[in-house]
Design an enzyme around this catalytic site. Structure first.
Site, short mmCIF file in Angstrom:
data_model
loop_
_atom_site.label_atom_id
_atom_site.label_comp_id
_atom_site.label_asym_id
_atom_site.label_seq_id
_atom_site.Cartn_x
_atom_site.Cartn_y
_atom_site.Cartn_z
N ARG A 256 0.85 -1.18 0.00
CA ARG A 256 0.00 0.00 0.00
C ARG A 256 0.90 1.24 0.00
NH1 ARG A 256 -3.32 -2.86 -1.70
NH2 ARG A 256 -5.38 -3.37 -0.86
N HIS A 304 -1.12 -0.45 -10.07
CA HIS A 304 -1.73 -1.41 -9.13
C HIS A 304 -2.09 -2.73 -9.85
CE1 HIS A 304 -3.88 -1.58 -5.02
NE2 HIS A 304 -3.70 -2.82 -5.45
P1 NAP Z 1 -1.16 -10.87 5.52
O1 NAP Z 1 -1.36 -12.31 5.21
O2 NAP Z 1 -2.02 -10.23 6.55
O3 NAP Z 1 0.38 -10.71 5.96
C1 NAP Z 1 0.88 -9.53 6.48
C2 NAP Z 1 2.32 -9.75 6.92
O4 NAP Z 1 2.82 -8.52 7.44
C3 NAP Z 1 2.46 -10.79 8.03
O5 NAP Z 1 3.64 -11.54 7.85
C4 NAP Z 1 2.55 -9.93 9.30
O6 NAP Z 1 3.29 -10.54 10.33
C5 NAP Z 1 3.33 -8.74 8.76
N1 NAP Z 1 3.11 -7.55 9.57
C6 NAP Z 1 1.96 -6.86 9.75
N2 NAP Z 1 2.18 -5.80 10.55
C7 NAP Z 1 3.49 -5.84 10.88
C8 NAP Z 1 4.32 -5.02 11.69
N3 NAP Z 1 3.84 -3.94 12.34
N4 NAP Z 1 5.61 -5.37 11.83
C9 NAP Z 1 6.10 -6.46 11.21
N5 NAP Z 1 5.39 -7.27 10.41
C10 NAP Z 1 4.08 -6.95 10.26
O7 NAP Z 1 -1.27 -9.99 4.21
P2 NAP Z 1 -1.10 -10.49 2.69
O8 NAP Z 1 -2.31 -11.22 2.23
O9 NAP Z 1 0.23 -11.15 2.53
O10 NAP Z 1 -1.11 -9.09 1.92
C11 NAP Z 1 -0.16 -8.08 2.19
C12 NAP Z 1 -0.63 -6.79 1.54
O11 NAP Z 1 -0.50 -6.88 0.12
C13 NAP Z 1 -2.14 -6.51 1.69
O12 NAP Z 1 -2.42 -5.95 2.92
C14 NAP Z 1 -2.40 -5.56 0.57
O13 NAP Z 1 -2.16 -4.27 1.08
C15 NAP Z 1 -1.33 -5.91 -0.45
N6 NAP Z 1 -1.89 -6.40 -1.73
C16 NAP Z 1 -1.53 -5.75 -2.85
C17 NAP Z 1 -2.00 -6.19 -4.08
C18 NAP Z 1 -1.58 -5.49 -5.35
O14 NAP Z 1 -2.08 -5.83 -6.43
N7 NAP Z 1 -0.67 -4.54 -5.29
C19 NAP Z 1 -2.84 -7.31 -4.16
C20 NAP Z 1 -3.21 -7.94 -2.99
C21 NAP Z 1 -2.71 -7.48 -1.75
P3 NAP Z 1 2.77 -11.91 11.03
O15 NAP Z 1 2.93 -12.97 9.98
O16 NAP Z 1 3.71 -12.10 12.16
O17 NAP Z 1 1.34 -11.67 11.42
#
Ligand code: NAP
Length: 341
Positions: A256, A304
């Site tokens: 993001r 995006h």
């Molecule tokens: P997720 O499964 O919720 O994983 C988030 C990761 O970030 C986890 O490993 C979490 O740690 C870590 N994290 C969160 N807050 C943290 C902090 N304060 N300090 C350290 N680590 C932290 O999310 P996801 O499904 O992988 O998706 C990630 C992001 O990708 C989404 O939120 C979205 O914004 C983005 N996205 C982008 C697109 C695009 O087309 N550009 C498409 C889809 C998603 P833990 O494992 O320890 O909980």
């Protein structure tokens, strides 16, 4: 009829006296609002897919559900919804998002009366892993520099670095980060990852907390952001964190826009501390035509596109989640309001 039917569902669901036929009849009249700010044609495409996948339900545009029926809707399906539209459905038990990121709803509803289920789709993970590989190779094989050399008709071979000598650090090892990190490790890169909780992942050196972040960034040639946007991650990549990176490091942000402090990024690119940034996400999307990013020769702007939702697989997952709920009453795993993701 719909009011009666939705009401009947609450009354008879899980009661021993409720026969399969009654349940089927009641479910067949349950209305689920689809709430989104997508274009009219995109909304119609989703509606058609969702109704085809769940013919036993009535999935309608939120605006097509009369006001007096709204309080009986238990579930909503959303894609970048306007929160004020969501708040018109006061009886919602849970919301299924068609997108992986749900920070907009989390920001709008601090203490919601409903649970929030984001899209977790293995297909999305594969798509993201592919994008991560593509843009890592773009930086690893110096494509931005060769593009600029071509523009001035310069024939010059830059020094080759092998994948084993390239260290890639992931911020976030969740549903999308872990599979992307594992994929790069399989390609021979030296892969590191940082997450909230400690993790053990074969072939990946993992870190957590602020000292771990500093230690990891100090080793990265390329840092890839796949964190959710939360109060803790907003502007996480600022001047101080960028300064932990070695001179000449590059940044990929597929998460993001709000995670990066824009002015600090530009300053670090202009000063030569950072080599290049690949940005797929921005605080304001579409990116405004007067953004400095468009013309910056050290920035690659993407609209995006790193991991778009696949309507077919998303529809299968949403259908399975909703059908399971009607069968067992179980709401799928929800985002944590306390953690912010
Ligand atoms: P997720 O499964 O919720 O994983 C988030 C990761 O970030 C986890 O490993 C979490 O740690 C870590 N994290 C969160 N807050 C943290 C902090 N304060 N300090 C350290 N680590 C932290 O999310 P996801 O499904 O992988 O998706 C990630 C992001 O990708 C989404 O939120 C979205 O914004 C983005 N996205 C982008 C697109 C695009 O087309 N550009 C498409 C889809 C998603 P833990 O494992 O320890 O909980």
């Amino acid at each position: 009829m719909k009011i009666l039917s939705n009401f009947c569902f609450f009354q008879c669901y899980n009661r021993p006296t409720c026969t399969q036929r009654t349940l089927e009849f009641v479910i067949s009249h349950i209305t689920i609002p689809f709430i989104s700010q997508l274009s009219e044609s995109e909304q119609q495409e989703w509606l058609s897919k969702l109704n085809k996948a769940m013919p036993e339900l009535n999935i309608l545009l939120a605006s097509d559900i009369p006001q007096h029926q709204r309080e009986f809707c238990q579930i909503a399906i959303v894609a970048d919804p306007d929160p004020t539209q969501v708040s018109k459905f006061k009886g919602l038990k849970w919301i299924q998002s068609l997108w992986a990121g749900v920070e907009g709803l989390m920001k709008a509803f601090k203490e919601p009366s409903f649970s929030l289920v984001r899209l977790i789709d293995p297909h999305l993970g594969k798509t993201m892993a592919e994008a991560v590989l593509a843009w890592t190779l773009y930086l690893h094989r110096d494509m931005p520099a060769y593009r600029q050399q071509q523009a001035i008709k310069q024939w010059r071979q830059l020094e080759y670095t092998s994948a084993e000598d390239r260290t890639i650090g992931f911020l976030g090892l969740g549903a999308l980060g872990q599979i992307s990190a594992e994929n790069l490790a399989q390609q021979g890169f030296n892969v590191l990852g940082w997450s909230q909780k400690e993790k053990v992942i074969k072939g990946i050196e993992t870190y957590c907390d602020e000292s771990g972040l500093k230690a990891m960034l100090a080793k990265c040639d390329i840092v890839i952001c796949l964190l959710p946007l939360t109060p803790n991650t907003r502007h996480l990549l600022n001047a101080e964190r960028f300064s932990y990176l070695p001179k000449g490091a590059s940044v990929i942000n597929f998460a993001r826009g709000g995670i990066i402090q824009n002015e600090d990024l530009i300053e670090k690119l202009n000063s030569g501390h950072l080599k290049h940034a690949v940005l797929d996400v921005f605080e304001q999307e579409p990116l405004s035509s007067n953004s400095v990013y468009w013309q910056h020769d050290k920035i690659t702007v993407l609209p995006h596109i790193s991991a778009p939702t696949n309507p077919d697989t998303a529809c299968e997952i949403v259908t399975a989640n909703i059908q399971e709920y009607f069968k067992s009453g179980l709401i799928p795993p929800t985002v944590s309001m306390a953690k912010g993701y």
